[in-house]
Design a protein around this motif. Sequence first.
Motif, PDB file in Angstrom:
ATOM      1  N   GLU A   1       7.520  17.931  22.315  1.00  0.00           N
ATOM      2  CA  GLU A   1       7.434  18.434  23.690  1.00  0.00           C
ATOM      3  C   GLU A   1       8.001  19.926  23.773  1.00  0.00           C
ATOM      4  OE1 GLU A   1       7.922  16.567  27.463  1.00  0.00           O
ATOM      5  OE2 GLU A   1       7.393  14.537  26.607  1.00  0.00           O
ATOM      6  N   GLU A   2       9.196  19.937  22.881  1.00  0.00           N
ATOM      7  CA  GLU A   2       9.790  21.071  23.038  1.00  0.00           C
ATOM      8  C   GLU A   2       9.176  22.205  22.202  1.00  0.00           C
ATOM      9  OE1 GLU A   2      13.969  20.557  22.195  1.00  0.00           O
ATOM     10  OE2 GLU A   2      14.234  19.424  24.041  1.00  0.00           O
TER      11      GLU A   2
ATOM     12  N   SER B   1      19.411  21.003  21.839  1.00  0.00           N
ATOM     13  CA  SER B   1      19.941  19.610  21.726  1.00  0.00           C
ATOM     14  C   SER B   1      20.107  18.859  22.903  1.00  0.00           C
ATOM     15  CB  SER B   1      21.507  19.946  20.807  1.00  0.00           C
ATOM     16  OG  SER B   1      22.147  18.482  21.047  1.00  0.00           O
TER      17      SER B   1
ATOM     18  N   VAL C   1      13.533   2.572  20.047  1.00  0.00           N
ATOM     19  CA  VAL C   1      12.884   3.562  21.181  1.00  0.00           C
ATOM     20  C   VAL C   1      13.721   4.847  20.869  1.00  0.00           C
ATOM     21  CG1 VAL C   1      14.539   2.670  22.916  1.00  0.00           C
ATOM     22  CG2 VAL C   1      12.645   3.664  23.665  1.00  0.00           C
TER      23      VAL C   1
ATOM     24  N   ASN D   1      10.525   5.533  33.648  1.00  0.00           N
ATOM     25  CA  ASN D   1      10.716   4.248  32.549  1.00  0.00           C
ATOM     26  C   ASN D   1      12.124   4.115  32.401  1.00  0.00           C
ATOM     27  OD1 ASN D   1       7.669   4.675  30.796  1.00  0.00           O
ATOM     28  ND2 ASN D   1       8.197   3.592  32.843  1.00  0.00           N
TER      29      ASN D   1
ATOM     30  N   PHE E   1      23.042  17.567  23.594  1.00  0.00           N
ATOM     31  CA  PHE E   1      24.078  17.899  24.138  1.00  0.00           C
ATOM     32  C   PHE E   1      24.168  19.492  24.416  1.00  0.00           C
ATOM     33  CE2 PHE E   1      28.830  18.348  23.055  1.00  0.00           C
ATOM     34  CZ  PHE E   1      29.458  18.023  24.408  1.00  0.00           C
TER      35      PHE E   1
ATOM     36  N   ARG F   1       9.431  12.182  20.611  1.00  0.00           N
ATOM     37  CA  ARG F   1       8.738  12.945  21.442  1.00  0.00           C
ATOM     38  C   ARG F   1       9.390  14.087  22.353  1.00  0.00           C
ATOM     39  NH1 ARG F   1      10.134   9.699  25.513  1.00  0.00           N
ATOM     40  NH2 ARG F   1       8.641   7.950  25.107  1.00  0.00           N
ATOM     41  N   ILE F   2      10.748  14.271  22.355  1.00  0.00           N
ATOM     42  CA  ILE F   2      11.258  15.318  22.797  1.00  0.00           C
ATOM     43  C   ILE F   2      11.115  16.566  21.934  1.00  0.00           C
ATOM     44  CG2 ILE F   2      13.815  16.435  23.478  1.00  0.00           C
ATOM     45  CD1 ILE F   2      14.246  13.877  24.553  1.00  0.00           C
TER      46      ILE F   2
ATOM     47  N   THR G   1      24.629  21.034  14.708  1.00  0.00           N
ATOM     48  CA  THR G   1      24.208  21.294  16.109  1.00  0.00           C
ATOM     49  C   THR G   1      24.872  20.231  16.665  1.00  0.00           C
ATOM     50  OG1 THR G   1      22.301  22.344  15.320  1.00  0.00           O
ATOM     51  CG2 THR G   1      22.580  21.937  17.795  1.00  0.00           C
TER      52      THR G   1
ATOM     53  N   SER H   1       7.246  -0.569  29.856  1.00  0.00           N
ATOM     54  CA  SER H   1       7.259   1.330  29.836  1.00  0.00           C
ATOM     55  C   SER H   1       5.692   1.714  29.744  1.00  0.00           C
ATOM     56  CB  SER H   1       8.068   1.666  28.650  1.00  0.00           C
ATOM     57  OG  SER H   1       7.146   1.993  27.563  1.00  0.00           O
ATOM     58  N   ALA H   2       5.497   2.903  30.269  1.00  0.00           N
ATOM     59  CA  ALA H   2       4.362   3.368  30.150  1.00  0.00           C
ATOM     60  C   ALA H   2       3.629   3.785  28.751  1.00  0.00           C
ATOM     61  CB  ALA H   2       4.430   4.781  30.866  1.00  0.00           C
ATOM     62  N   GLU H   3       4.479   3.587  27.900  1.00  0.00           N
ATOM     63  CA  GLU H   3       4.010   3.377  26.325  1.00  0.00           C
ATOM     64  C   GLU H   3       3.792   2.156  25.787  1.00  0.00           C
ATOM     65  OE1 GLU H   3       6.214   6.449  24.427  1.00  0.00           O
ATOM     66  OE2 GLU H   3       5.280   7.994  25.365  1.00  0.00           O
TER      67      GLU H   3
ATOM     68  N   GLY I   1      25.120  16.939  18.872  1.00  0.00           N
ATOM     69  CA  GLY I   1      24.066  15.919  19.546  1.00  0.00           C
ATOM     70  C   GLY I   1      22.878  15.981  18.510  1.00  0.00           C
ATOM     71  N   LYS I   2      22.805  16.695  17.240  1.00  0.00           N
ATOM     72  CA  LYS I   2      21.685  16.503  16.448  1.00  0.00           C
ATOM     73  C   LYS I   2      22.237  15.855  15.008  1.00  0.00           C
ATOM     74  CE  LYS I   2      17.896  19.079  17.919  1.00  0.00           C
ATOM     75  NZ  LYS I   2      17.314  18.134  18.768  1.00  0.00           N
TER      76      LYS I   2
ATOM     77  N   ASN J   1       4.715  20.992  22.972  1.00  0.00           N
ATOM     78  CA  ASN J   1       3.710  19.782  23.324  1.00  0.00           C
ATOM     79  C   ASN J   1       2.690  19.669  22.208  1.00  0.00           C
ATOM     80  OD1 ASN J   1       4.735  19.278  26.150  1.00  0.00           O
ATOM     81  ND2 ASN J   1       4.140  21.304  26.307  1.00  0.00           N
TER      82      ASN J   1
ATOM     83  N   ASN K   1      13.840  22.848  28.992  1.00  0.00           N
ATOM     84  CA  ASN K   1      12.431  23.300  28.634  1.00  0.00           C
ATOM     85  C   ASN K   1      11.401  23.074  29.596  1.00  0.00           C
ATOM     86  OD1 ASN K   1      11.867  23.892  25.435  1.00  0.00           O
ATOM     87  ND2 ASN K   1      14.016  22.985  25.753  1.00  0.00           N
TER      88      ASN K   1
ATOM     89  N   THR L   1      12.047   8.430  21.437  1.00  0.00           N
ATOM     90  CA  THR L   1      12.250   9.247  22.377  1.00  0.00           C
ATOM     91  C   THR L   1      12.806  10.480  21.573  1.00  0.00           C
ATOM     92  OG1 THR L   1      13.434   7.585  23.576  1.00  0.00           O
ATOM     93  CG2 THR L   1      14.090   9.794  23.952  1.00  0.00           C
ATOM     94  N   HIS L   2      13.495  10.734  20.486  1.00  0.00           N
ATOM     95  CA  HIS L   2      13.684  11.933  19.955  1.00  0.00           C
ATOM     96  C   HIS L   2      12.484  12.502  19.530  1.00  0.00           C
ATOM     97  CE1 HIS L   2      17.783  11.664  20.046  1.00  0.00           C
ATOM     98  NE2 HIS L   2      18.182  10.558  19.338  1.00  0.00           N
TER      99      HIS L   2
END
Lengths: 1031, 470, 232
Positions: free
Chosen positions: A938-939, C76, A927, C226, C78, A934-935, A118, A860-862, A120-121, A942, C135, A931-932
């Motif tokens: 959330e996807e 993804s 970070v 942020n 991308f 967290r995303i 995929t 940052s907020a975290e 980007g992954k 959550n 999303n 980020t990865h």
Amino acid sequence: MDNEQNTKGAQEPAKPKADVCPTKRGKLELSEVRDMLTEKKGPQYWRTLDELSQTPEFEEMLHREFPRQASEWEGGGTSRRDFLKVMSASLALAALSACVKQPLEPIVPYVRQPEEITLGKPLFFATAFPMPMGAVPVLVESHEGRPTKIEGNPQHPATLGGTDVFTQASILTLYDPDRSQTITYLGDARPWGQFLNAIRGPLNAQKAAGGGGLRLLTGAVTSPTLAAQIRDFQKLYPQAKWHVWEPVAHGNARAASQARFGQPIDTQYNFEKAEVVVTLDGDFLSSGFLGFHRNARQFAARRRPELKEAMLRMYAVESTPTNTGGKADHRLPVRASEVESIARALAAQVGVGGASVNLQGEQAKFVAAAAKDLQSKRGRCVVVPGEHQSVAVHMLAHSMNQALGAVGQTVIYTDPIEAAPVDYTASLKEIVGDMNAGKVDILIMVGVNPVYDAPVDLNFQQAMDKVPLRVHQGMYQDETSRLSHWHINGTHYLEQWGDARAFDGTASIIQPLIAPLYSGRSDHELLAMMNGQSDASGYDLVRKYWQTQHTGLDFESWWRRSLHDGLIEGTTSAPKTIAAKGTAIPAAPQSSGSMEIMFRRDHTIYDGRFAQNAWLQETPKPMTQLTWDNAVLLSIATGKKLDIKTEDLVELEYQGRKVKGAVWLTPGHPDNAATVYLGYGRDNSGRVASGLGFNAYKLRRSDAPWFDRGLKLTKTGETYELACTQGHQNMEGRALVRAATLEEFIKNPGFAHEMVEAPAPGLTMYAAYQYKDHKWGMTIDMNSCIGCKTCVVACQSENNIPVVGKTEVKRGRHMHWLRIDTYHEGTAENPKSYFQPVPCMQCENAPCEVVCPVGATVHSAEGLNDMVYNRCVGTRYCSNNCPYKVRRFNFLLFTAPVWDSPQLSMLQNPDVTVRSRGVMEKCNYCVQRITHARISAEEDNNRKIPDGEVLTACQQACPADAIVFGDMNDPNSRVSKMKAMQRNFGLLEELNTRPRTTYMAVVRNPNPELEPQQKREEHASLAVADAGKGV
Amino acid sequence: MQQGPEEKTITEERLLPGQPATLAPGHTLGSITDKISWVVLRRPITLGWVSGFAIAFGLLMLLQLAIGYLLFRGVGIWGINIPVGWGFAIINFVWWIGIGHAGTLISAILLLLKQNWRNSINRFAEAMTLFAVACAGMFPLIHTGRPWLAVYWLFPYPNTMGVWPQFRSPLIWDVFAVSTYGTISLLFWFVGLIPDLATFRDTAKNPVARFVYGLLAMGWRGSARHWKRYESAYLLLAGLATPLVLSVHTVVSFDFAVSILPGWHTTIFPPYFVAGAIYSGFAMVLVLAIPIRQFYGMKDMITERHLDNAAKVMLATGLIVAYGYAMEVFFAWYSANGFERFMMHNRMFGPYGWAYWMLIATNIVIPQVLWIRSVRLAPFKLFLVSIVVLVGMWMERFVIVAVSLHRDFLPSSWGMYVPTRWDWMTFVGTLGLFFTAMFLFIRIMPMISIFEMRTLLPESKIEEEVAAHD
Amino acid sequence: MAQIFHRSSNSLARVSMLGAVVLVAGLLWAASEFQRSPYFTYAGEAKMQPVPFSHQHHVAGLGLDCRYCHTSVETSGFAGIPPTKTCMNCHSQIWTNAPMLEPVRESYRSGKSLVWTRVNDLPDFVYFDHSIHINKGVGCDTCHGPVNKMPLMYSYASLQMEWCLNCHRAPEKFLRPRDQVFNMDYQQPSSSKPVSVNGKTYTDQLAMGNDLKQAYHLRSVTDITNCNTCHR
């Protein structure tokens, strides 16, 4: 942007990125140059090269292949051409950069996109990094076919997810632009086909003659497949001989096991059950020691003072300062040759071995105390001999462990993981003999460099010259390949199929992450060729072998699972119960001469095989913090006596051979002895390796490969500059590392907090920020940290941290985001040592944030202290105001090699910006990983991010599990629990910076008999007083 | 009708027996004009001037090379590192800004205090200020190695990134402080020039010169209304400039005082930075004044009285600075803070101890000779002392910036700072810029204020009153 | 003595004083405008491509869904750019020998990739993630504009930081129901064109946006502004 990088990298993994970029059309690749040069003989070849070198493409290619940073490495100042460029360039720059219009960029899709990818992954593949002392199982992160990062394999029993510096840095070797990129005959490029034609005749002749004149010289082979291939090879050429040479692995351990058990065995240690450890120069906490990863993990677990009386206590007898000695509660520095008498004395006192040796003073007390402790902890203790120690010491250790009931508990005997567990020196002697006797017609050397690292008295080179046909396979054009007729460019383990055993015998399949960058040939393929299967692929060979091994049904799924898990079930070697045959301890050798020389494998470049790895070269050696060089380690007293200072260039004379090296006076080093590290002093073997340090192999003899008396040191009067990253290893009485003894800790668990008075958390004019979601934090247990530097390299690899070279390190401009400060305390003869990893503390009241004029570093907020590279203008104010000095600045274009070489640009982690000149950078808790996580959370409607889903690179790599990262808002997270412990303290917390990364105080477990109570109290009070000064 | 006699009495008190006058007797309105304008309008270019200018210009070219290479390679060509993130660039910046203080002090504050001896030195003192500020202003830009970004982001303006600079940072305050100071000084200097430019316009023979001076004189006719407006404008600017003299270096000192670094984080900085600035400023005034009066025969206008007063100001400010140093030591001890104490100890006896003691010697010990009147009145000795003070003030900045940084909290990250040839080239380069500008100024502008000199004449008192009353 | 200047120069001087102010102001304004101009940002400027691919034809005309080609956009960071294979799925049947498509067939034969010019190109130090925006209910055309009306692809927005922040500082102004994300003809709720999300009907974007922020668990504006949200 990562997307854009991905697609660039995407088209065809095997090819450097530059290929697919249209803006660089008509670009010349080394491969093409090679093709143009192929088929050309000497003179003709040179003519072509001349013609070729006229073309602009060639110039351009040279420029790409030989980065300007190279000159930085050599510290070459500035060329005349620079000066001419200056004016125009600078003005242009000033004008241009003020308002940059973005250049058009290409985007390159696949033609047929592989299903598993995929865009980007990243994908992770399990494989293993082969080392002579056992392969390291790893998971490799791959972005669209580019391997970018090595991680440990947590499922594997041998390493429990830990790695070491070599493993972490091995990925750089894959992309090294200086790797051997073609097959050569007498230095001229040749295609594989020609090699086949050339070799076929002689091989057939040998086949006819039973292969009497055929010799195979390899490194230690732990690969079942290769072993099988070699057996076939020996079937095919019955009289052919197979020799194995490893310059540093195993040392005398094997000879000892031969003598004791009549057969070679491997000795594993299990510290899980150990409460007393005595090392006889056994550096079991340094990368490269058999079972290092598991040792570190188990040792750290046993050192937790929360275990109270059951906490492990370590006595270290050692001949040169090492991490192991640094972690020891009692350390006895003696010369390597004196360890044997200590061992004899100890053995006598625990009731084995022959006549006792009577020792004087401190040594006697030390041995007495150690012996007493050992006997009081029968079955829960272990004696660890150093690999390079004499056979006698190993024998004594064996009998002591036997007598103390350690065998089967803390000491485990297994069959060797090696296919041919021979005595390397003997094996090499034999082949040299044959070559001198003219018995050898064809010499095939696979992945070895004996011309460089063979014992000097064997004159390997001379002998080799007598062989009519010499073939060398390896990843580099090295000393040996240059003296061979044929050189076959080998593959990196990430480019090939194969298999290897970890130190505990567990086998792993090595699967390629990328097609060979320079169409190299793996050892399997070379063997196959000689076995007459010249077209067999590595994949077929490995798979076929395991088909023969696999008994159960459904091979396919078994094979897939083995690949996926990175290990093969049921291959772990079983513990052996084996009776001692011979127990006679050989008499101590009578050595003459006062000064002693000791040879050691290097902490970062091993036996020299990693000399071309810039990450490892720039990793500070544990204890000395030296980079880019080896040195002659002397004790401070000896230095005084001989009137030699640090960085003096001295001449080492031993057995009539001479070498010049720079001195480094080292606290804790035994007197009248010099330690020299192997692996340096390479010449024209790559831009990185060449011209660094001195070659200690030139003094090393087969009869005394590890230590001997009779060294002569003479000052040359010259000096040689060494690049050290920590000039000052004294804490100046400041409470930076907070330490106590177990006794004190039990009495007063909160001792760390009394050493300085930290301002109360509420001491601020503003209301504290409320962290709603996450609140990231880190703890580092200094009791667990063994200072092995693995985290440093892991961080470098994860965060695209540039290498700056020796000159810049000398100027104090190294870029490591995470460094390990090493402090000494006490006397210069025998100091206590402490290891303190220092990343960015992510302060709550960060001094760097208020002073940045452009707001390039903000909270940052975290709770992270973000560093925004593209916003940074480079005032360096933040660094001045950072009390921890963890910020790193790109004083020059340190990333130039990345821009200049297509290979290195493939290495970069697409999730992290590659910083340019004039930009400040620092640790940001990885970070990109946060980020990865967290995303994806959330996807995934959550869901909460579970503790342990986000591992920082340093944490993942740490073999001792000293680093814990997590969410402090979650009371059940590991990090919250750690921070709740009383050993937890903040570095320089008295400044009210409120660091987010905190430390676990050191608790040592000394033997009251050796370190009497009232003395300790003095020391403690002294520490507090000093701390007071530090406040 | 008050002013007259008052002035007189003041003058009488001022002229103690044996004290040299502000303006040597025997001058008339005409003689002053001729004497000053002669330098620019009629005096031939001398070999001395040419050679002096040539040297200065050479150094200026060196600066261009240094900066060019800096932009090309980055700040790595300097000796800075981690921990010493700031080196010569900031040291020179603070040094030059300091020097830039004297001009405005002389022209503004002394004006308000009616110290009319200032009239003969304020003109070139102000010029000096401008050039010094120009030299100083360069460093904040180049010290990032990427000035285009510095300009791009340090100045707050609505940009495509939708974010502002960080106003909590002293570096931002610097941007405002220095640019304001530069602007006001320029205006002040130019306004002061107008009447003299008019004089030049009228006396110049060369048509081009007349045109240029005319343009700059902005139609000055010297009418009573002109004079009235002029006076009020000048006074106004003086009023504006005065607080700046104090504010600028105060803000500059915040660059250090706001940080948490031992040796930087101290409340004494603002006052003693300002004092130090005036100290070095007057030193530079003397370094310029003494040769000028020598080579251009201005001894009767820049009299020993000026030297004497300037020397006294130096002595006074020097003592304030000395007090500052004393306080730093006291704080370090009294705070009982281990880091502070170590910092002080390291300054005195650490690897850079020599710098500290050199600073004490050049900034405190040697200048004490200024207590001796004969030294104050002896141009050459005074010249030497001024040079020493300039060196001393530079050393002060070196000690504060580099020595405080090189050993801070964690011994593990201690380092040394060794300036490279590029550091030195940049430094002497700015000297080149400064003196090049100075040489040009002397040739094309009235280096001494003509009309203000005239007011020193006894006969001009009446005029003044008239001007004051209508 | 003759006058050096004509008397007109008096007024000239006055004017020039005013003029200077105007000039400086004008230059500053011009500079800030230039930075935002299409020339500088490429916004609205179609790029040369090896094949003149028309989104208008494929999306509006044939009604292809975005995800047919940009497969990874939901999963993804991308969005994904279609491999030649994807083109050939159809073009092995239709327009099989249109000269215009020769580069595509060539790529498919030779196995050498097509080389497109990037249209929506962020700087390398900006980390934009498609999946999370999809999303959270950010429509394709919110950033990419009316792709279904673009014969040749051009970037719709300036892609400058201030533009990103418009939304990150006030997401409620732009959010839409998830099921409308790929709908090119979607319009924000108005009294004439109300939009209903799981039962509830809205005529006002802000009202809906604020509800969607809750429903889709958007992180606070502080969080999503942020620095490390986009820069690392």
